[in-house]
Design an enzyme around this catalytic site. Structure first.
Site, PDB file in Angstrom:
ATOM      1  N   ARG A 441       0.891  -1.115  -0.142  1.00  0.00           N
ATOM      2  CA  ARG A 441      -0.031  -0.006   0.086  1.00  0.00           C
ATOM      3  C   ARG A 441       0.996   1.200   0.023  1.00  0.00           C
ATOM      4  NH1 ARG A 441      -4.318   2.943   4.113  1.00  0.00           N
ATOM      5  NH2 ARG A 441      -6.009   2.612   2.567  1.00  0.00           N
ATOM      6  N   LYS A 474      -9.215   4.279  16.476  1.00  0.00           N
ATOM      7  CA  LYS A 474      -9.407   3.073  15.304  1.00  0.00           C
ATOM      8  C   LYS A 474      -7.857   2.774  15.138  1.00  0.00           C
ATOM      9  CE  LYS A 474     -11.092   1.877  10.853  1.00  0.00           C
ATOM     10  NZ  LYS A 474     -11.809   2.665   9.886  1.00  0.00           N
ATOM     11  N   ASP A 476      -5.325   1.148  13.114  1.00  0.00           N
ATOM     12  CA  ASP A 476      -5.115   0.332  11.884  1.00  0.00           C
ATOM     13  C   ASP A 476      -3.826  -0.088  11.528  1.00  0.00           C
ATOM     14  OD1 ASP A 476      -6.085  -0.632   9.627  1.00  0.00           O
ATOM     15  OD2 ASP A 476      -6.861   1.394   8.586  1.00  0.00           O
ATOM     16  N   CYS A 524      -8.017  -2.487  13.800  1.00  0.00           N
ATOM     17  CA  CYS A 524      -8.500  -2.819  12.409  1.00  0.00           C
ATOM     18  C   CYS A 524      -7.248  -3.266  11.584  1.00  0.00           C
ATOM     19  CB  CYS A 524      -8.931  -1.311  12.188  1.00  0.00           C
ATOM     20  SG  CYS A 524      -9.125  -1.403  10.293  1.00  0.00           S
ATOM     21  N   ASP A 546     -13.500  -4.402   5.589  1.00  0.00           N
ATOM     22  CA  ASP A 546     -13.688  -3.108   4.830  1.00  0.00           C
ATOM     23  C   ASP A 546     -14.864  -3.344   3.922  1.00  0.00           C
ATOM     24  OD1 ASP A 546     -11.832  -1.663   5.730  1.00  0.00           O
ATOM     25  OD2 ASP A 546     -10.239  -1.935   4.150  1.00  0.00           O
TER      26      ASP A 546
HETATM   27  C1  DGJ Z   1      -8.302   0.355   6.203  1.00  0.00           C
HETATM   28  C2  DGJ Z   1      -9.409   0.462   6.937  1.00  0.00           C
HETATM   29  O1  DGJ Z   1     -10.167  -0.726   7.149  1.00  0.00           O
HETATM   30  C3  DGJ Z   1     -10.576   1.486   6.398  1.00  0.00           C
HETATM   31  O2  DGJ Z   1     -11.578   1.557   7.404  1.00  0.00           O
HETATM   32  C4  DGJ Z   1      -9.855   2.830   6.640  1.00  0.00           C
HETATM   33  O3  DGJ Z   1      -9.434   3.251   7.884  1.00  0.00           O
HETATM   34  C5  DGJ Z   1      -8.633   2.750   5.634  1.00  0.00           C
HETATM   35  N1  DGJ Z   1      -7.703   1.675   6.029  1.00  0.00           N
HETATM   36  C6  DGJ Z   1      -7.877   4.153   5.632  1.00  0.00           C
HETATM   37  O4  DGJ Z   1      -6.488   4.238   5.068  1.00  0.00           O
END
Ligand code: DGJ
Length: 731
Positions: A441, A474, A476, A524, A546
Site C-alpha cells: 500500500r 481506530k 489500523d 483494524c 472493509d
Molecule cells: C483500512 C481500514 O479498514 C479503513 O476502514 C480505513 O480506515 C482505511 N484503512 C484508511 O486508510
C-alpha cells in the site's frame, strides 16, 4: 479444586465446566489420556494397550511394544522415535536436534498468573486453577513447563509452554507450539476460517482421513487469509448437536494450526507460533514463554462452542473497562470522503449525525502530515492545517459541542518513505540490511522489534492522544511484514524478529491502553485482517471487514461469530451502490445486518434525503432500544448463509426477557417456498409478545413451530422480530 492428581497412578485430571482433560505419566513420558465431556472421576478406562507395531522404533530394545511413535503424548519431541508432527524443536551448539523430555514433577496452584509481555486469559483464585508440569531434557538442560489452566465454570482449558535453558550451552528453539493433543480417535472434520481482504473468514469444513491438514500465517499478523482458529468436529456435528474440539490462538503474529491423523487412527491436534522465521536463542539461564491457546470442548455443537468462546472472552480475556459497557453508535467518514475532506465537510456530516442520534464521530485517515493519498506521511502524527485550520483540538471541540464524542484513526506501526519521520530515522524501517524494500500500500513497517522504536511510537501517539479530548481510537494496520530482519540484532537472533515485532506491539498496546483507559480502542487491519484474541485482549472491538456490503457481511459476520461475540464485531451501514461490490441493497437490510453486531455508520449523511435521514434516525433509535440484548445477550445462529439463500439469527437478553431476531433472504425466487423462522434459546413454557403486531406466542411455538415469513418479490430482503416476555395472564 478443579485439578486432581492421582499420585499412585501418576494421573492428572482437570475439570473445567462440562469438560475433563486427563493426562498420565507413562515410563517418564507425559501421555494424553482423555479430553471430552466431564467425568466425575477417571478410573483408567482408557489404559494404553501395548502393541508391537512395524516401523515403530523402541527406546528399550527389550520392549518392542513401547514406542514414542504410538504413544499418545502431550508435548511430543522429534528424532527419537515419534515420526508424527512434533510440538517443539531444539538445536544445540553441536548442531544436534534430538531431545528427550522426561517428566520431573508438577505444581497445582489456585488462580492464574499473567504471561509476561503477552496477552492471555485471566481469572481469580475462585475461577481458575493452574497445573504446571515440569519436564527436562537432561543432556542439554532444556527445561519445559507445560501450563494448563482449568476454568471452573466454563468448558475452557488454556495452555501455554515455558522453556528454560538450565544447561551451560546455548540452545535454539526451532519450534515451540503452545498446544499438542493426541486424541485417540480419528475421522474428524476440520473446520477453519479462510479469506482475503474484503472477504474475511469463510468457513471451510473438510474430512481428514490421513496425513496433515494445516493452516498457517507467515504474514507477520494473524491475517485475513487464515484465522488462528481450528476445530475438530465429528462428521455428524451441527450447530446444535455433536462434539467439537476447538482451539483459538491468543496471538497476533505468524501461527500454525494442524490436525494429523496417523496410521493407527489417532489425531494429533496442534496450535502455536509458526516455526518458519520463528526461532529463539536461549542462552544459559534464559527463558521463553509461548503465547496461549484457548481450548474449548463441547458435545452440543457449534452454537454451544460459540457461546463458550463469547462468555469466556467477555469474562476472562478482554480487559478494557468497556468490555461490559454499552458501545456508542459511531459514524466514520472514510467511505464518505476518503482522503478528500475539509473541516467544513466533516462538521456538516457531524451535524447530520447528531441530528439522527449518532453518538460518536470518527475522523479516519488523511488528517495528518500531508496525506492526500496512500503515498505519504505515516509517522508524522501532526494535524494537517490545510484540512483542519483549527487543528485537531479545534475540530474535537466543535464535534463535542454538537453532543458527539470524538474518535480518531491512527496507523502507528507504519512509516511512509515520504515522511519527516523517515527523513529523520530511515533506520526505523523493518528490513534486512542491504536488501531493497518491499512496499505494501505504498508504505513500510516500523521495526517494532527495537525498543527505541517502540518508545518512539508510545511517545508520539501519547502526544496525539493528549493534544485533544479523544474518546475513541481506530488502530489500523494496512500491510503485512516483508524483508523481516533488523540491523539491531546479531545473526543468531534474526529468526526472532517476527515474534519480537509482535512483542513490541504488545508492549505499545499495554502501555497506551493502561495510560488511556478511558479511550475506547477499536482494532483494524484493512478491516478484520487481525481479528484475533491477542488484539481483543487490549481492544474490545474490531472493525470486521472493509467490505460493508450487507449481503457479504451476512457470511463474514456469521463466521466471525463462531469465536467472537457480536459486541466485538464492528459493522457499519454504508452508502449505495456499495463501494466494494456495486450492489444496491435497501437501507433497512443494511441496517439489520449492522444491527446484528456493534452498529455504526459510514456514509455521507449530507447526501441523504430527508426520508433516508428519518429512516436512519429510526434505525438509531431502534438499535439503542435493542443494543443491550445484542451486545450482552446470547447469540444463536439459526440459518447458515454459507449453505444457501438464507441467513437467520436471534439474540436473547441475559435476563431472558428480550428477544431480537433477524431474517435475511438473499435472492428472490420464483415459486418460492414459504420460509419459517425458528428461534432458539427461549423458555419453552414462556410467552413472548411481538412488539410490532402485539401478538403473543409461546416460547415453544416460536422455537419449534416457527413464524411463517411472507413472500416478497425483492432481492436482499430482511425482517426483524422483537419480542418481549410477558406473563401468561397478559392475554
Ligand atoms: C483500512 C481500514 O479498514 C479503513 O476502514 C480505513 O480506515 C482505511 N484503512 C484508511 O486508510
Amino acid at each position: 479444586m478443579s485439578i486432581v492428581y492421582d499420585k499412585e497412578n501418576q494421573v492428572f485430571h482437570l475439570q473445567a465446566g462440562d469438560t475433563s482433560y486427563v493426562m498420565g505419566v507413562v515410563r517418564g513420558y507425559l501421555t494424553h489420556l482423555y479430553w471430552g465431556k466431564r467425568l466425575n472421576r477417571y478410573g483408567a478406562s482408557r489404559r494404553i494397550i501395548w502393541k508391537d507395531r512395524g516401523f515403530a522404533p523402541n527406546p528399550d530394545d527389550l520392549d518392542r511394544a513401547f514406542s514414542l511413535d504410538t504413544l499418545p503424548q502431550e508435548y511430543p519431541q522429534t528424532g527419537n522415535g515419534d515420526y508424527r508432527n512434533c510440538a517443539y524443536g531444539m538445536l544445540d551448539e553441536q548442531g544436534g536436534r534430538i531431545s528427550n523430555l522426561i517428566y520431573q514433577g508438577y505444581e497445582i496452584l489456585h488462580g492464574k498468573e499473567p504471561l509476561s509481555g503477552l496477552p492471555a486469559s485471566f481469572g481469580n483464585d475462585d475461577e481458575v486453577d493452574t497445573l504446571k508440569i515440569h519436564m527436562l531434557d537432561e543432556l542439554s538442560g532444556l527445561k519445559v513447563e507445560l501450563w494448563y489452566h482449568a476454568f471452573h465454570n466454563q468448558s475452557v482449558i488454556a495452555r501455554s509452554v515455558r522453556f528454560v535453558n538450565t544447561g551451560e550451552e546455548n540452545l535454539t528453539l526451532t519450534k515451540m507450539l503452545s498446544m499438542s493433543v493426541d486424541i485417540r480417535e480419528a475421522g474428524f472434520d476440520v473446520l477453519t476460517l479462510y479469506g482475503a481482504h474484503n472477504n474475511e473468514r469463510n468457513m471451510d469444513r473438510r474430512r481428514i482421513t490421513s496425513g496433515t491438514v494445516q493452516i498457517e500465517s507467515l504474514r507477520g499478523t494473524s491475517s485475513p487469509q487464515q484465522a488462528p482458529f481450528m476445530a475438530l468436529l465429528r462428521p455428524e456435528t451441527t450447530e446444535d448437536f455433536g462434539e467439537v474440539y476447538a482451539a483459538n490462538f491468543v496471538y497476533s503474529g505468524n501461527f500454525i494450526a494442524a490436525a494429523q491423523t496417523d496410521a493407527f487412527e489417532n489425531t494429533r491436534f496442534q496450535m502455536g507460533m509458526n516455526p518458519w522465521n520463528g526461532q529463539w536463542l536461549l542462552e544459559p539461564g534464559q527463558e521463553f514463554h509461548t503465547p496461549e491457546v484457548v481450548m474449548v470442548y463441547t458435545s452440543e455443537g457449534l452454537n454451544e462452542m460459540s457461546k463458550i468462546f463469547h462468555n469466556f472472552y467477555q469474562d476472562h480475556l478482554i480487559r478494557s473497562q468497556y468490555t461490559k459497557k454499552i458501545r456508542p453508535i459511531l459514524i466514520n467518514n472514510w467511505e464518505a470522503t476518503y482522503f478528500d475532506f475539509t473541516e467544513e465537510k466533516i462538521l456538516e456530516i457531524a451535524d447530520k449525525a447528531a441530528q439522527v442520534g449518532i453518538e460518536l464521530f470518527v475522523l479516519d485517515d488523511g488528517w495528518f502530515g500531508k496525506r492526500d493519498d496512500t503515498t505519504s506521511s505515516l509517522g508524522d502524527w501532526i494535524e494537517d492545517r490545510r484540512k483542519l485550520p483549527d487543528g485537531l483540538k479545534g475540530l474535537e471541540e466543535k464535534i463535542h459541542e454538537k453532543g458527539l464524542q470524538f474518535g480518531l484513526w491512527l496507523e502507528p506501526e507504519m512509516i511512509s518513505e515520504n515522511s519527516d519521520l523517515y527523513r529523520r530515522h530511515p533506520d526505523y524501517v523493518l528490513h534486512t540490511p542491504g536488501r531493497p524494500y518491499t512496499y505494501g500500500r505504498g508504505q513500510l513497517v516500523l521495526d517494532l522489534s527495537r525498543e527505541d522504536v517502540c518508545d518512539y511510537v508510545i511517545e508520539s501517539i501519547s502526544k496525539v492522544l493528549e493534544s485533544a479530548q479523544i474518546d475513541y481510537v481506530k488502530w489500523d494496520m494496512n500491510r503485512h511484514l516483508t524483508d523481516v530482519g533488523s540491523g539491531f540484532y546479531p545473526a543468531a537472533r534474526q529468526g526472532e524478529i517476527t515474534h519480537r515485532y509482535v512483542l513490541g506491539l504488545y508492549r505499545i498496546l499495554e502501555t497506551l491502553t493502561n495510560k488511556y483507559p478511558d479511550i475506547l480502542f477499536e482494532s483494524c487491519s484493512s478491516g478484520g485482517g487481525r481479528f484475533d484474541p491477542g488484539m481483543l485482549y487490549y481492544m474490545p472491538q474490531t472493525w470486521c471487514s472493509d467490505n460493508t456490503d450487507a449481503v457479504c457481511r451476512l457470511k463474514i459476520q456469521y463466521a466471525t461469530s463462531l469465536t467472537y461475540p457480536p459486541i466485538t464485531i464492528g459493522a457499519h451501514v454504508s452508502g449505495c451502490p456499495n463501494q466494494q461490490t456495486g450492489r444496491e441493497t435497501s437501507l433497512s437490510t443494511r441496517g439489520f445486518a449492522a444491527m446484528s453486531a456493534n452498529m455504526g455508520y459510514e456514509l455521507d449523511l449530507t447526501k441523504c434525503s430527508e426520508e433516508e435521514l428519518e429512516q436512519i434516525k429510526q434505525q438509531v433509535d431502534f438499535y439503542k432500544e435493542i443494543r443491550e440484548t445484542i451486545q450482552f445477550g446470547t447469540f444463536y445462529r439459526t440459518k447458515n448463509p454459507f449453505e444457501g439463500n438464507l441467513a437467520q439469527w436471534n439474540f436473547v437478553s441475559k435476563d431472558g426477557k428480550d428477544v431480537v431476531g433477524f431474517y435475511f433472504e438473499i435472492l428472490s425466487r420464483p415459486a418460492a417456498p414459504i420460509q419459517l423462522m425458528k428461534f432458539k434459546g427461549l423458555e419453552r413454557d414462556g410467552y413472548y409478545k411481538d412488539l410490532n403486531t402485539g401478538k403473543i406466542y409461546g416460547g415453544d411455538e416460536l422455537m419449534y413451530s416457527g413464524i411463517s415469513i411472507p413472500i416478497h418479490k425483492q432481492d436482499f430482503r430482511s425482517e426483524c422480530y422483537h419480542f418481549r416476555k410477558v406473563n401468561e395472564n397478559s392475554f
